[in-house]
Design an enzyme around this catalytic site. Sequence first.
Site, short mmCIF file in Angstrom:
data_model
loop_
_atom_site.label_atom_id
_atom_site.label_comp_id
_atom_site.label_asym_id
_atom_site.label_seq_id
_atom_site.Cartn_x
_atom_site.Cartn_y
_atom_site.Cartn_z
N ASP A 356 0.85 -1.18 0.00
CA ASP A 356 0.00 0.00 0.00
C ASP A 356 0.89 1.25 0.00
O ASP A 356 1.90 1.28 0.71
CB ASP A 356 -0.87 -0.04 1.27
CG ASP A 356 -1.91 1.05 1.30
OD1 ASP A 356 -2.78 1.05 0.41
OD2 ASP A 356 -1.86 1.91 2.21
N GLU A 385 1.47 0.25 -4.93
CA GLU A 385 0.98 1.53 -5.43
C GLU A 385 2.19 2.46 -5.54
O GLU A 385 2.79 2.82 -4.51
CB GLU A 385 -0.02 2.13 -4.46
CG GLU A 385 -1.33 1.38 -4.36
CD GLU A 385 -2.32 2.06 -3.43
OE1 GLU A 385 -3.47 2.30 -3.85
OE2 GLU A 385 -1.97 2.36 -2.28
#
Length: 677
Positions: A356, A385
Amino acid sequence: MKLNLFTASMSIFVAASLSVTTVPVIAQSNYDSQFVDYPTYPGDDLELKVDAAGTHFRLWSPKAQDVVVNLYDNGHTGSAFSTLPMKFDAATGTWTASVPEKLYGKYYTFKVKHDGKWLAETPGVWAKAVGVNGKRAAIIDFSKTNPEGWSADKGPEVKNFSDVIVYEMHHRDMSMHPSSGIANKGKFLALTETGTTTPEGEKTGIDHLKELGVTHVHILPSYDYNSVDETNLQNNTYNWGYDPQNYNAPEGSYSTNPSDPSTRVREMKEMVKALHDAGIGVVMDVVYNHTAENDGSNFELTVPGYYHRHWDDGRYSDASGCGNETASERKQMRDYIINSVKYWAKEYHIDGFRFDLMAIHDTETMNEVAEELKKINPSMFVYGEGWTAGDSPLAKDRRALKENVSKMTDIAVFSDDLRDAIKGHYTDAADRGFATGKPGLEETVKIGIVAATDHPQVNFAKGNNSKFPYAKSPEMIVNYVSCHDDLCLTDKLRKSMSGEPEKNKLDAAKLAQTIVFTSQGTPFMFAGEEVFRDKKGVHNSYKSSDSINAIDWSNKARYREHFDYYKDLIKLRKEHPAFRMASAADIARHLVFDKIDSEKTPNLISYSLKDHANGDAWKEIKVIFNGASKPQTVNVKKGKWGVVAKDGKFTEPDNAPLFPGGKIELAPYSALILRIQ
Ligand code: CA
C-alpha cells in the site's frame, strides 16, 4: 512530548518544508540526525523466543531509560501476575529478560520509560500472536498451529509475473451475503469450504475461483488491524483494514475465536493451504507505510520518534493521508519491513505482497524486500501503489514511485494510466474513458497495452498521465481497470453511462476487462466484477456495511453470460503466451499497431501480436477495440482468420468461424479478437 517541544508556527513549518525540498539528495534532515548513534539489532528473533532454556524477551529500544515486561494469564483482562525487569545491552540497543519456563498460554506487554516518563503498555512491534483486540502479545506454540500436510504445502510456481492473474478480494465481500451458501461467513475459513453454491446452484467461494481460473487471490489487509472491536463481533463491523495495529499477527475478526490467539493463526494457514491445494497463490496486502495511531502506536510506545518520519519542526509528516508515515530509510525500520514479509512468507506460505502506498518507502528497501523474498520463494510476486497520498520528507528520487520502478528489481507497480484511460478519471464519476466513448485517450490506452515499455509506435508525450516509458520490462506493470478503491467498475459505468441501457454497461465492462486481460504486464481484477457486482454507488466503502460491500452471488446466475465471458478471457490469456511477453524488446518486435487516425476515427485501436509471439501456437493474433457508442468498421488484411471473440461473445475455440479478411464491423463498446493459426 516531542511535539510540545517543537510547537512551531506555520511560517517555521513552511520554511522547514522548503528546506527539505531543496537539500541535496540523501542529505540527512535535522530530525534524522538524532538517530545517527542508534545501535541496531540485526536478528529476526526480537521480543519473544521460546526454546529449551525457557522464554526470552528482547526489546529494541536504544534510548529507553528503563523497560519492564508484564506477564498475564489473560489476553485482555486482569492484572499482571509478574513484572520482570529488563537489562540493557548497549551494543545492540536491546533490553532482555528470561525465565526458565516455557510460558505457552501466557500473555505479555512491555512498558518503556522514556524522557523520565513511563509510556503506556504495548505488545511491542513483533507480536506474532495476540489476545483479543491485540493489546497484549500471546505466547503460543506455533508448531501446533499447522494444518495437516503443511510441511509439503506450496503455492503455484510463477515463471514470469505476466503469467499471474490477480483477484483482489476482501474476506467479508466474498462470503457475507446469504447467497454465498458459505457457512463461515466473513472468516478465513470461508475459502476452505468446497461444494458451496448459490440458491440457483452456481459455484461460490473457492470453487468459484477455480471455475474463473485466476492464479492468485490478493487478500485485503489480514494482519491485526485496529478498527473492528473483536470482543463484539455480533455488531458485524466492516472495515477494509488499512489501519495496522499488529503487523505480524492475523486479524482476529476473521477467525472463529479472536480470544484464542492460536485460532486465528491456524485458520489463516488453513485458508492458505486450501487455496494452494486449489492451485491458487495468496498475495497479502501490507500497509507498512503508516500506523492506525500516532503516539499510541506500538512503534511510538517502544522507540519514540524513531519509526515514523517527521518534519524538522518535529511534527509527524503524513504522506499516507492517515496522520503519519513510517521511515523505511532508517535501518531498524527497513529491517523490520524485510523481516516481517519474510516471516509471513515462511510461517504462512504467503506467495506475494501488495504494498500500500509503496512510494512512502524508499527504492532501496523495496529492492531488499524483493531480493530477500525471492531467496525464500523464487515465485514471489511483489507489487505496489507507486504513489503517496501526500508530501513526504523523503526525496522524490528515493521514493518507490511508479516513475522510479526501473530503479527497482522484481517489483511491479499499478498502471493508473490504463485504469483512468479505459473508464474515465477516478475523481469524476461522470467522466468517461476510451471504453465508454470518450475520444482522445487512445495513446494512453496504448501505453497500457505495451505495459509502459518503450515502443516505436507509442508516443508517451501524448499520454494522459506518465510522459515517458517508465517500465523497463512488462514484469514491472500491473494493469487494471478497478480495485477496492473508488467506484467499482459496475458503479462507474452506471454513473458515467447513465441514460444508456443496461446492456451497454455490460458491454463496456466486457470491453474494459478485455483491454486489461489482453494487455502486456500482469492483469488484476476486483472480486465480483465477473458477476457484475456493484457497491450501490459508494466509492469509498472502507467502513460501509455488508449491505454495500458483500457480493450478491445470485448475480452469477443473473449475469451468467458476463461471467462466462470473463472465464473465456482468462482462459485465452492463460493458453496464449503472446499476451504475456517477458521483455520490452519482445513487445517492441512482436506487438504492431495498425495505423488508425484517432482524430478522424476515435475510440478505435487495432494491433497484432505477430510471428508466434513469445512462443504462441498462433502465428498472429489481431486485437481490435471499439470504445465508441456506435458500430465501427475496420479493414483487416486478407488471411485465414479465425474469429476468437466478437461483439461480446467468445466462439467455440475448435470451431471458430472463419473470416477471409476485409471489412468487418464491431458492435458499440466491443472487442474483436482474430487469429491465424
Ligand atoms: Ca484487530
